[in-house]
Design a protein around this motif. Sequence first.
Motif: not given
Length: 264
Positions: A32-33, A36, A242-243, A246
Amino acid sequence: MYHISNKYAIEIEVIMFKKIINFYNYAKDKKYTTLAGSLSFFFILSFVPIIYLALSIYNKILNMLNLTMEIPKILERYVSFDLNAKISILFLITTIYSSSKLFFQLRRVGEIIYKTKKRERAIKQKLLSILISLLFILISSGALIIFRMTKEIITNINYSVVINILSILFIYLVLISFIIIVNQYATTIKLHIKQLIYGVIFSVIYITIVSIAYYLYITLLSNYEALYGVFSTIIVSFIYIYLMFIGIVLGIIINERKITNQHS
């Protein structure tokens, strides 16, 4: 009685903790990172074209209605182009194409998460991405028009409070629309919006928390400029994007796991 209820509460906490750990491992297997990160990159490429096209449509409609252009404060810092300038057909086509890069990559990410065996042709995906991008641009323009028309109607009410409320409503309208489109477009399976509600709710709550933390960080902890210097705003904004993605990717994974469990 208290001992029994306390023991029951502890058991629930243990079960919830195990579920969180299991989901984390599941999402980790989906990388997932990494997903993302790729979406964050293509969002940066698509953000300016999307904003430009949405504001251009908004500006044209306001000119037809003989209204002055006003936008939410959150967008003011990003608007530095002339919306009244004449544009060529070639410029318009390339701008629309650039705005679709995020949704094209999103389809690829959806294929990875849902483990789609038969991938669609790139040309078909690109055309769909352009159509979805145009849909989101129209939704954003519509939200801006609602913002402006509502502001015109309520001029006699407490101005600052109403504008702040309208700005928040505008942000959430665009955010929820974006996340619904993202979740719907990420899967090649025909699903009703109700089937995607868990992932959408998770993403909205997650992004809200991250946005509040981001606002508090840049407001209260201004010493990050000493670390990053002139690049501080860019770097902190990249981290925020980015967060944010996620949370969006985790929301897609939540829906994928729920749908997979239902069909297994």
